[in-house]
Design a protein around this motif. Structure first.
Motif, PDB file in Angstrom:
ATOM      1  N   HIS A  91       0.803  -1.228   0.000  1.00  0.00           N
ATOM      2  CA  HIS A  91       0.000   0.000   0.000  1.00  0.00           C
ATOM      3  C   HIS A  91       0.837   1.280   0.000  1.00  0.00           C
ATOM      4  O   HIS A  91       0.291   2.379   0.104  1.00  0.00           O
ATOM      5  N   ASN A 120      -4.114   4.679  -3.683  1.00  0.00           N
ATOM      6  CA  ASN A 120      -5.480   5.207  -3.576  1.00  0.00           C
ATOM      7  C   ASN A 120      -6.335   4.358  -2.639  1.00  0.00           C
ATOM      8  O   ASN A 120      -7.163   4.889  -1.885  1.00  0.00           O
ATOM      9  N   ARG A 121      -6.120   3.056  -2.676  1.00  0.00           N
ATOM     10  CA  ARG A 121      -6.899   2.160  -1.812  1.00  0.00           C
ATOM     11  C   ARG A 121      -6.582   2.425  -0.341  1.00  0.00           C
ATOM     12  O   ARG A 121      -7.479   2.455   0.507  1.00  0.00           O
ATOM     13  N   LYS A 156      -5.550   5.146   1.035  1.00  0.00           N
ATOM     14  CA  LYS A 156      -6.046   6.453   1.485  1.00  0.00           C
ATOM     15  C   LYS A 156      -7.467   6.388   2.029  1.00  0.00           C
ATOM     16  O   LYS A 156      -7.879   7.244   2.809  1.00  0.00           O
ATOM     17  N   GLU A 157      -8.209   5.349   1.624  1.00  0.00           N
ATOM     18  CA  GLU A 157      -9.607   5.222   2.043  1.00  0.00           C
ATOM     19  C   GLU A 157      -9.788   4.296   3.242  1.00  0.00           C
ATOM     20  O   GLU A 157     -10.903   4.102   3.724  1.00  0.00           O
ATOM     21  N   MET A 185      -7.300   6.824   7.928  1.00  0.00           N
ATOM     22  CA  MET A 185      -8.052   8.059   8.159  1.00  0.00           C
ATOM     23  C   MET A 185      -8.031   8.455   9.637  1.00  0.00           C
ATOM     24  O   MET A 185      -7.845   9.614   9.990  1.00  0.00           O
TER      25      MET A 185
END
Length: 205
Positions: free
Chosen positions: A120, A145-146, A148-149, A154
């Motif tokens: 990642h 991108n994966r 980040k979600e 978060m």
């Protein structure tokens, strides 16, 4: 996923210190070691014992690095010019998992290692899945991108538990950072006192 033989908090209790400065650490409630003999009175510690504890603290802090990897880092620190203890800290802080942890992309160094191992994290636009990868000055580190979600990411980035040190330049909106310089011991925000000079003495015996 990396396999770990013992709980990270057990490392804390064995050493009697809150290595990562986390409020969840059981050391905050119980300063004695784990197990039925944990509360026994400790005798006088020898010079060798003091040096051994300094090494265990440093190894444990960076995710309980195995002895072979740690010894190799020490050998590289000796080979480089300058103070060996400072060189060792610089090499540890150049590990990709340590950089990901410093950037607050994850809550723990163990989670950082897992994030890297699962592919990642990218360095200079290329995926790197080796947690011990040595980041160089000027390298750009970013999440996929994966990643980040992910809820874990978060939550960690919004936490006020830690600050990003100034040897890393972070663009929080892009989950991207640049490795500005290799830090010395005084630059690294350790929650506990680290003594790389004692580690050098341990290996120099």
């Amino acid at each position: 996923m990396t396999k770990r033989a013992e709980s990270k908090y057990k490392i804390n209790r064995r050493l009697g210190e809150n290595l990562w400065g986390r409020p969840k650490s059981p050391v905050n409630r119980r300063e004695y070691g784990p197990g039925q003999h944990g509360q026994r009175r400790k005798g006088k510690v020898s010079d060798f014992g003091i040096q051994m504890v300094a090494k265990q603290k440093l190894k444990g802090y960076y995710g309980n690095i195995n002895e072979r990897q740690f010894r190799n880092l020490y050998a590289e620190a000796v080979r480089r010019k300058g103070d060996t203890g400072e060189n060792l800290i610089g090499l540890l802080e150049q590990r990709l998992d340590a950089v990901v942890y410093r950037l607050k992309f994850v809550p723990t160094v163990f989670a950082a290692r897992q994030l890297v191992n699962h592919g990642h994290v990218k360095v200079n636009g290329r995926r790197v899945n080796i947690s011990s990868y040595q980041v160089k000055v000027g390298d750009v580190i970013e999440l996929t991108n994966r990643a980040k979600e992910m809820a874990l990411v978060m939550e960690a980035t919004q936490s006020s538990e830690r600050e990003v040190p100034d040897y890393l330049s972070l663009d929080a909106q892009k989950f991207q950072a640049t490795y500005v310089r290799v830090p010395g011991l005084s630059d690294v925000p350790y929650p506990v006192q680290m003594e790389p000079n004692l580690v050098v003495e341990f290996y120099s015996r």
